[in-house]
Write a protein that holds these residues in place. Structure first.
Motif, PDB file in Angstrom:
ATOM      1  N   SER A 147       0.823  -1.211   0.000  1.00 14.54           N
ATOM      2  CA  SER A 147       0.000   0.000   0.000  1.00 14.54           C
ATOM      3  C   SER A 147       0.857   1.261   0.000  1.00 14.54           C
ATOM      4  CB  SER A 147      -0.892   0.008   1.248  1.00 14.54           C
ATOM      5  OG  SER A 147      -0.065   0.033   2.392  1.00 14.54           O
TER       6      SER A 147
ATOM      7  N   SER B 209       3.286   4.196  -1.355  1.00 10.47           N
ATOM      8  CA  SER B 209       3.544   4.904  -2.615  1.00 10.47           C
ATOM      9  C   SER B 209       4.896   5.610  -2.603  1.00 10.47           C
ATOM     10  CB  SER B 209       2.431   5.918  -2.870  1.00 10.47           C
ATOM     11  OG  SER B 209       2.416   6.855  -1.811  1.00 10.47           O
TER      12      SER B 209
ATOM     13  N   PRO C  52       7.034  10.264  -1.154  1.00 13.36           N
ATOM     14  CA  PRO C  52       5.873   9.812  -1.929  1.00 13.36           C
ATOM     15  C   PRO C  52       5.908  10.374  -3.348  1.00 13.36           C
ATOM     16  CG  PRO C  52       5.201  10.960   0.070  1.00 13.36           C
ATOM     17  CD  PRO C  52       6.642  11.209  -0.107  1.00 13.36           C
ATOM     18  N   MET C  53       5.358   9.634  -4.279  1.00  8.70           N
ATOM     19  CA  MET C  53       5.219  10.157  -5.642  1.00  8.70           C
ATOM     20  C   MET C  53       4.470  11.480  -5.563  1.00  8.70           C
ATOM     21  SD  MET C  53       6.223   8.634  -8.380  1.00  8.70           S
ATOM     22  CE  MET C  53       5.037   9.095  -9.630  1.00  8.70           C
ATOM     23  N   PRO C  54       4.975  12.509  -6.217  1.00  7.13           N
ATOM     24  CA  PRO C  54       4.270  13.794  -6.143  1.00  7.13           C
ATOM     25  C   PRO C  54       2.979  13.777  -6.952  1.00  7.13           C
ATOM     26  CG  PRO C  54       6.238  13.953  -7.509  1.00  7.13           C
ATOM     27  CD  PRO C  54       6.203  12.565  -6.996  1.00  7.13           C
ATOM     28  N   GLU C  55       2.080  12.908  -6.563  1.00  7.58           N
ATOM     29  CA  GLU C  55       0.768  12.814  -7.218  1.00  7.58           C
ATOM     30  C   GLU C  55      -0.272  12.706  -6.122  1.00  7.58           C
ATOM     31  OE1 GLU C  55       1.650  10.286 -11.277  1.00  7.58           O
ATOM     32  OE2 GLU C  55       0.910   9.260  -9.512  1.00  7.58           O
ATOM     33  N   SER C  56      -1.349  13.416  -6.253  1.00 13.56           N
ATOM     34  CA  SER C  56      -2.383  13.356  -5.233  1.00 13.56           C
ATOM     35  C   SER C  56      -3.729  13.077  -5.872  1.00 13.56           C
ATOM     36  CB  SER C  56      -2.415  14.683  -4.471  1.00 13.56           C
ATOM     37  OG  SER C  56      -3.632  14.806  -3.784  1.00 13.56           O
ATOM     38  N   LYS C  57      -4.361  12.010  -5.405  1.00 18.56           N
ATOM     39  CA  LYS C  57      -5.684  11.682  -5.952  1.00 18.56           C
ATOM     40  C   LYS C  57      -6.698  12.778  -5.590  1.00 18.56           C
ATOM     41  CE  LYS C  57      -5.386   6.790  -6.644  1.00 18.56           C
ATOM     42  NZ  LYS C  57      -4.718   5.769  -5.854  1.00 18.56           N
ATOM     43  N   VAL C  58      -6.546  13.311  -4.376  1.00 18.94           N
ATOM     44  CA  VAL C  58      -7.496  14.347  -3.933  1.00 18.94           C
ATOM     45  C   VAL C  58      -7.369  15.576  -4.838  1.00 18.94           C
ATOM     46  CG1 VAL C  58      -8.066  15.917  -2.039  1.00 18.94           C
ATOM     47  CG2 VAL C  58      -7.451  13.547  -1.551  1.00 18.94           C
ATOM     48  N   ILE C  59      -6.113  15.983  -5.097  1.00 18.72           N
ATOM     49  CA  ILE C  59      -5.917  17.182  -5.915  1.00 18.72           C
ATOM     50  C   ILE C  59      -6.320  16.912  -7.366  1.00 18.72           C
ATOM     51  CG2 ILE C  59      -4.122  18.715  -6.843  1.00 18.72           C
ATOM     52  CD1 ILE C  59      -3.049  18.923  -4.038  1.00 18.72           C
ATOM     53  N   ASP C  60      -6.044  15.692  -7.854  1.00 16.73           N
ATOM     54  CA  ASP C  60      -6.497  15.332  -9.206  1.00 16.73           C
ATOM     55  C   ASP C  60      -8.019  15.434  -9.293  1.00 16.73           C
ATOM     56  OD1 ASP C  60      -3.996  14.940 -10.037  1.00 16.73           O
ATOM     57  OD2 ASP C  60      -4.049  12.753 -10.060  1.00 16.73           O
TER      58      ASP C  60
END
Lengths: 657, 68
Positions: free
Chosen positions: B34, B36, B48-56
């Protein structure tokens, strides 16, 4: 030639992105095309080519992102693919992404693109960093010399990139012609005369490649040039080798570099950055200094302490714990359980003292989340402002000054992210003895980011004396063990390889993404473990084991550390996740169950306490169960010993914090 | 193959730019499934990968217009 399964408008004009590795080419590509693109392997290779579509004022462009190259005279598969794409996309326009900080390297490609005669636009990227370093070339003169537009860009901030597509509508080929000396120029002329009239790129570029012995052009020659002409070309090359020597490619590159150096000298640089920039640079230098760096670190910690401790652990936790959970969520769940599942067991399981909502979610969401959320934001600011690499350098210098091995430092800094991963990092060390000592150091004294956040939150409510005591003790233990480790570990210290970025203001958008990414990571990893930990406590409580554990631990917890028996729970769940244990202590402190001295003693003990489950499993995996048990057997009494020494020492001195 | 190609990312510690695919720390860690986090291949710093599901998701609520 089209590759893969890309679906592209057949009327689209093609723009090929070319540049050195790591100049931000992919970021420019992403900015021009949007996020979703087509990826395919270039035929016959494992090299990935990315294609996307961009629109500008009614014109559709197919954008091709090519592998980063140092030269278009191919020395690697990546370079051959990029050169081949340029040759096989007739009429394509080229957008070269340059690194403003390293124009010497970028212009090597520009010269070759000019010789190819392709329509060209230059995006001079990372202009902000070049300006901060005072090395930004004067682009108006560069445009004059090459006769093509040169646009300063900061692709990560989308600055200047909006000017690129409009310029791709009517680009022109670059003008400059590097002269390679009489012998080579004469050979170029003879080679050009042998080439067919319709070459895919400029004849001069092809002639130079052939004279340099570019074997990768053989398939094209076989397709496009009659055999007798190819033999004549070989004769031209052999004659040149006879006159000028074997190393034609070397001579060509040296001439190009000398030409670039002259050009850069003529271009000069933009005026020096403003005074404010100087101040930032001065601050950046001081932050790495082993003497001045310490007060700067203290200042940074003080700011973090205020933001995380006062705002996160004070205001936000109150809001989440007392209002969201205390007034709304827990009573609502209790009300629902009473009506839907009217059994005492279900009520206890969800909202009892060890309930999934009242303890697990309350700790994870109401206590730890606001604290680590503010901590992650603060940590992101440290990363993006350029301070973190400076802190690493400063710590490295301090450790070396007191005789510690540099190898002991790197994993400790990495451990501030995640101790488990830092333990895996010890693989880079050469001997088993080194790996074991550094693993022990990590397990003992380096709090991971989430635990550090909660600890800062707790310390903020106590005052500076408590924080200084905690920090001094922790640093003392790390330095002592690090020093001993350096005496035991033979060999040279390993230096950091860090590129120090300029000190700069972090970008709000980047910070938001970074902080949310960390919070999402925390929630994914921590909440399930918080639930498991609470379940263990719930079962242990029901079975009477918790009471038993408290009784067994009483001489240590109550006798040596002078903590309430209930704090045994925090140490038990701290084994699952260190921040969970710290959150248990936080809850007790907030409920008035701990005096200030007890808070300090418990924090010092839990910081030094046995590593979390994931870290222990990795230690077993890396070093075997014997070493792991040995470490646990050392750390456990050592943490209690230091904790009780602080307890008795403070009482003896009359310190209450 | 058709899909999204993750862009290169910059290590916040040593500034090394690398392709994050296959750079996950998950292979060595029991919490890997789990997790990232990615590890910088040069300095091993994990983040963490600089990707956010919330921000997406928030961005998807306010889509940008197409380029004029």
């Amino acid at each position: 030639m089209r590759t893969g399964t890309a679906r592209v408008d057949p009327q689209a004009a093609t723009v090929i992105l070319v540049g050195n590795p790591n100049v931000g080419k992919s970021v420019v590509f992403g900015t021009l095309t949007g996020r979703y693109v087509n990826v395919s392997n270039y035929p016959g290779t494992t090299v990935e080519i990315t294609r996307g579509e961009a629109r500008d004022r009614g014109t559709v462009y197919e954008i091709i992102d090519t592998p980063g190259v140092y030269s278009l005279l191919p020395m690697s598969e990546d370079e051959r693919v990029t050169r081949d794409i340029l040759m096989r996309e007739p009429g394509a326009r080229v957008l070269q992404v340059c690194d403003a900080k390293n124009m010497r390297r970028s212009l090597m490609i520009t010269i070759q693109l000019a010789e190819m005669g392709v329509p060209l636009v230059l995006a001079v990227n990372m202009a902000d960093e070049a300006r901060e370093r005072g090395v930004m070339p004067r682009l108006e003169l560069l445009e004059e010399r090459f006769g093509v537009p040169a646009i300063p860009t900061v692709a990560v901030r989308k600055k200047g990139t909006d000017r690129l597509l409009p310029l791709m509508a009517h680009p022109v080929a670059a003008a400059p012609r590097v002269r390679y000396g009489d012998r080579i120029e004469a050979a170029i002329d003879r080679m050009e005369a042998l080439l067919p009239p319709d070459t895919p790129v400029g004849r001069r570029a092809l002639a130079i490649m052939l004279l340099c012995g570019d074997d990768s052009l053989s398939p094209w020659l076989a397709e496009s040039v009659p055999g007798h002409r190819v033999r004549e070309m070989n004769e031209v090359r052999n004659r040149l080798i006879g006159e000028a020597g074997e190393d034609i490619a070397y001579q060509v590159n040296q001439t190009r570099l000398a030409w670039i150096d002259r050009l850069l000298g003529e271009l000069g640089q933009e005026p020096a950055p403003p005074a404010g920039r100087d101040l930032a640079q001065r601050f950046g230098s001081l932050a790495m200094d082993p003497v001045y760096g310490i007060p700067i670190l203290a200042g940074v910690l003080l700011l973090a302490y205020g933001f995380v401790g006062v705002f996160g652990a004070g205001y936000l936790v109150d809001l989440f714990e007392e209002v969201l959970f205390g007034r709304w969520l827990v009573p609502a769940v209790a009300w629902a359980v009473d009506r839907v599942l009217p059994w005492p067991f279900a009520r206890d399981f969800l909202v009892g003292p060890y309930g999934m909502v009242s303890m697990a979610l309350s700790y994870a969401i109401a206590i730890v989340l606001p604290i680590v959320g503010t901590f992650f934001l603060g940590f992101g600011i440290l990363e993006d402002s350029g301070y973190l690499p400076r802190l690493a350098v400063m710590v490295d210098k301090v450790f070396k000054k007191i005789g510690c091995n540099g190898k002991a430092v790197l994993p400790m800094i990495l451990g501030l992210g995640c101790d488990t991963m830092a333990t895996l990092t010890t693989r880079i060390l050469e001997t088993r003895k080194e790996r074991v000592i550094i693993t022990l150091l990590l397990a003992l004294g380096v709090p991971c980011s989430a635990q550090l956040g909660v600890i800062l939150g707790m310390l903020a409510s106590l005052g500076l004396a408590a924080t200084v005591t905690w920090l001094a003790l922790l640093l003392g233990v790390i330095l002592l063990v690090g020093y001993l480790a350096s005496k035991v570990i033979p060999g040279e210290s390993s230096d950091f390889i860090l590129e120090i970025p300029p000190i700069r203001w972090p970008q709000i958008g980047n910070l938001a993404v970074k902080t949310m990414a960390r919070i999402e990571w925390y929630l994914r990893e921590a909440v399930p473990l918080f639930l498991v930990g609470t379940l263990v406590l719930f079962v242990a409580d029901r079975m009477g084991w918790l009471l038993l554990a408290r009784n067994v631990a009483e001489p240590l917890i109550v006798g040596a550390l002078d903590l309430p028996p209930q704090s045994t729970d925090a140490f038990l769940i701290g084994f699952l996740r260190r921040d969970y244990g710290a959150a248990g202590l936080y809850d007790m402190a907030k409920a008035g169950m701990l005096t200030n001295l007890q808070v300090v003693v418990s924090l010092i003990t839990i910081t030094l306490f046995i590593p979390c489950l994931a870290n222990l499993l990795v230690i077993i995996k890396e070093h075997g169960p014997k070493v792991a048990v040995g470490m646990a057997l050392f750390i456990f009494p050592f943490a209690l010993l230091v904790g009780s020494a602080v307890n008795f020492g403070a009482r003896w001195l009359g310190v209450r914090f | 193959m058709e899909g999204r190609k993750p862009g290169n990312i910059r290590c916040p510690l040593c500034q090394h730019v690398f392709d994050p695919s296959d750079r996950g720390c998950r292979t060595g860690c029991p919490m890997g499934k789990s997790c990232s986090l990615v590890c910088c291949p040069r300095c091993r710093y994990s983040f963490p990968m600089p990707e956010s599901k919330v921000i997406d998701f928030l961005k998807s609520l306010f889509p940008k217009g197409t380029r004029a």
